[in-house]
Design an enzyme around this catalytic site. Structure first.
Site, PDB file in Angstrom:
ATOM      1  N   HIS A  64       0.869  -1.181   0.000  1.00 32.38           N
ATOM      2  CA  HIS A  64       0.000   0.000   0.000  1.00 32.38           C
ATOM      3  C   HIS A  64       0.900   1.222   0.000  1.00 32.38           C
ATOM      4  CE1 HIS A  64      -3.667  -2.279   1.419  1.00 32.38           C
ATOM      5  NE2 HIS A  64      -2.744  -3.046   1.943  1.00 32.38           N
ATOM      6  N   ARG A  66       1.253   5.350  -0.893  1.00 27.91           N
ATOM      7  CA  ARG A  66       0.298   6.369  -0.430  1.00 27.91           C
ATOM      8  C   ARG A  66       0.053   7.496  -1.420  1.00 27.91           C
ATOM      9  NH1 ARG A  66      -2.121   3.125   3.045  1.00 27.91           N
ATOM     10  NH2 ARG A  66      -0.983   2.754   4.975  1.00 27.91           N
ATOM     11  N   ASN A  96      -6.253   1.522  -2.128  1.00 27.69           N
ATOM     12  CA  ASN A  96      -6.854   2.385  -1.094  1.00 27.69           C
ATOM     13  C   ASN A  96      -6.062   3.671  -0.880  1.00 27.69           C
ATOM     14  OD1 ASN A  96      -4.882   0.620   0.013  1.00 27.69           O
ATOM     15  ND2 ASN A  96      -5.632   0.977   2.081  1.00 27.69           N
ATOM     16  N   HIS A 181      -9.203  -8.990   0.878  1.00 28.70           N
ATOM     17  CA  HIS A 181      -9.000  -8.771   2.312  1.00 28.70           C
ATOM     18  C   HIS A 181     -10.237  -9.357   2.988  1.00 28.70           C
ATOM     19  CE1 HIS A 181      -7.787  -6.051   5.843  1.00 28.70           C
ATOM     20  NE2 HIS A 181      -8.877  -6.696   6.237  1.00 28.70           N
ATOM     21  N   HIS A 235      -3.125 -11.888   3.310  1.00 31.56           N
ATOM     22  CA  HIS A 235      -2.762 -11.905   4.735  1.00 31.56           C
ATOM     23  C   HIS A 235      -3.695 -12.743   5.621  1.00 31.56           C
ATOM     24  CE1 HIS A 235      -5.607  -8.670   4.381  1.00 31.56           C
ATOM     25  NE2 HIS A 235      -4.745  -7.679   4.284  1.00 31.56           N
ATOM     26  N   ASP A 306       2.288  -6.651   2.743  1.00 36.05           N
ATOM     27  CA  ASP A 306       1.222  -5.752   3.206  1.00 36.05           C
ATOM     28  C   ASP A 306       1.814  -4.435   3.713  1.00 36.05           C
ATOM     29  OD1 ASP A 306      -1.293  -4.778   3.702  1.00 36.05           O
ATOM     30  OD2 ASP A 306      -1.558  -5.837   5.600  1.00 36.05           O
ATOM     31  N   HIS A 310       2.292   4.506   8.024  1.00 34.52           N
ATOM     32  CA  HIS A 310       1.641   5.704   8.569  1.00 34.52           C
ATOM     33  C   HIS A 310       2.738   6.495   9.266  1.00 34.52           C
ATOM     34  CE1 HIS A 310      -2.309   3.964   7.776  1.00 34.52           C
ATOM     35  NE2 HIS A 310      -1.849   2.832   8.279  1.00 34.52           N
TER      36      HIS A 310
HETATM   37  O1  DOR Z   1      -3.390  -2.851   8.457  1.00 35.55           O
HETATM   38  C1  DOR Z   1      -3.697  -2.579   7.306  1.00 35.55           C
HETATM   39  N1  DOR Z   1      -3.313  -1.415   6.748  1.00 35.55           N
HETATM   40  N2  DOR Z   1      -4.455  -3.426   6.613  1.00 35.55           N
HETATM   41  C2  DOR Z   1      -4.991  -3.083   5.433  1.00 35.55           C
HETATM   42  O2  DOR Z   1      -5.718  -3.873   4.885  1.00 35.55           O
HETATM   43  C3  DOR Z   1      -4.758  -1.750   4.867  1.00 35.55           C
HETATM   44  C4  DOR Z   1      -3.500  -1.197   5.353  1.00 35.55           C
HETATM   45  C5  DOR Z   1      -3.344   0.285   5.044  1.00 35.55           C
HETATM   46  O3  DOR Z   1      -3.486   0.632   3.874  1.00 35.55           O
HETATM   47  O4  DOR Z   1      -3.056   1.064   5.937  1.00 35.55           O
END
Ligand code: DOR
Length: 330
Positions: A64, A66, A96, A181, A235, A306, A310
């Site tokens: 993922h 950003r 996402n 997911h 996952h 995965d 953040h």
């Molecule tokens: O912990 C997670 N973070 N699981 C996910 O499915 C999405 C991911 C995120 O994009 O932060």
């Protein structure tokens, strides 16, 4: 006469299609030019890999990044740079972002942004949603798309396919294997009460419990079989899902992550707090052992990171407002 190579990696154990062999690897113009017992005299650069294992670049099929929209966490340049620093030479990137990647314009926007900035090969997932369910057959075949991603339970971002009817529509549209997911949104909502007002991060696997994952995976397998669609369950975290997926190899593949293979509750939450918070959660050691056993038995098809960064500041928000996910591509 020694050949004119740019690079020779000597003395390592090289991972080849027929297993590990003691060999040197020669590189010319960015490509592997020879593997065997080689003379390094003419090479511009020599790396001594004695005692090391030489692997080809790996593909991380779940990251993922950003960009667009959340570049304060990471962007396509820094994410792909982390990938190549870790030996990952291709990534499949998740939808996402903000906006979510749910149409051709958003997919093309990512491809354009990656041009000249990405350090590794890349393809992007299209996210499934009620509003694009009937267009997925077309979208999944667009150049640069690695397939469709379904969030059955909500996680970071707003993408969601919570109910059986929408799931059936999504799985009926298109033919490529769908990545999923698998957490049951209805149960997540019901159990949120447990943590809503000042829960502790150690309760993360209690809120998003085993039954949340198992119920979702059973629904998914039932509907995938009904409509004849192949699926890839991302996952996987519970001992209970392993036999379900092992018995459905004709339609289902499965992924586990390094974090679910190495961390265990409750210690990870005591040691790392919300840095260990992700969806689906890190669970007790019995699940970790079952996942290892599934790796050993060849039931696990893919190890994906995965990768989901953040900022530290965001992670420090009081649970459950702290976001889920951790970096891992590097
Ligand atoms: O912990 C997670 N973070 N699981 C996910 O499915 C999405 C991911 C995120 O994009 O932060």
């Amino acid at each position: 006469m020694a050949k004119d190579w740019d690079l020779i990696i000597t003395g390592g154990q090289v991972f080849t299609p027929s297993g590990l062999v003691a060999a040197d690897v020669a590189v010319a113009e960015g490509r592997i030019a020879d593997i065997g017992s080689l003379d390094s005299a003419g090479a511009d650069e020599v790396i001594d890999a004695k005692g090391l294992t030489v692997l080809p670049g790996v593909i991380d099929t779940q990251v993922h990044f950003r960009e667009p929209g959340l570049e304060h966490k990471e962007d396509l340049e820094s994410g792909t740079r982390a990938a190549v620093m870790g030996g990952v030479t291709a990534v499949f990137e998740m939808p996402n972002t903000s906006p979510a990647t749910i149409d051709a314009a958003a997919l093309n926007e990512k491809l354009t942004r990656a041009e000249g900035r990405a350090w590794c090969d890349h393809a992007f997932f299209i996210g499934a949603a009620a509003e694009n369910a009937d267009k997925l057959a077309e979208l999944e075949r667009l150049p640069g798309c690695c397939g469709v991603k379904i969030f059955m339970g909500s996680s970071t971002g707003s993408l969601l396919v919570p109910d059986d009817d929408t799931l059936r529509r999504v799985l009926s549209s298109g033919r490529r294997r769908c990545s999923v997911h698998s957490e049951d949104e209805q149960r997540l909502k019901e159990r949120f009460e447990l943590v809503r007002d000042g829960g502790k991060v150690a309760q993360h696997p209690e809120w998003r419990d085993v039954e949340t994952a198992v119920r979702s995976t059973k629904r998914l397998l039932r509907i995938a079989r009904e409509v004849g669609r192949r699926i890839h369950v991302l996952h996987v975290t519970t001992a209970e899902e392993v036999p379900l997926l092992a018995a459905a190899k004709d339609i289902a593949t499965m992924e586990v992550t390094p974090q679910h293979l190495t961390l265990a509750a409750p210690y990870c939450y005591e040691d790392l707090g919300s840095l260990a918070q992700m969806n689906p959660p890190i669970r007790e050691a019995r699940h970790r052992e079952a996942l290892w056993q599934a790796v050993r038995l060849g039931i696990v098809d893919v190890i994906g990171s995965d990768h989901a960064p953040h900022t530290r500041e965001e992670k420090q928000a009081p649970y459950p407002r702290s976001p889920s996910g951790m970096p891992g591509v590097q």
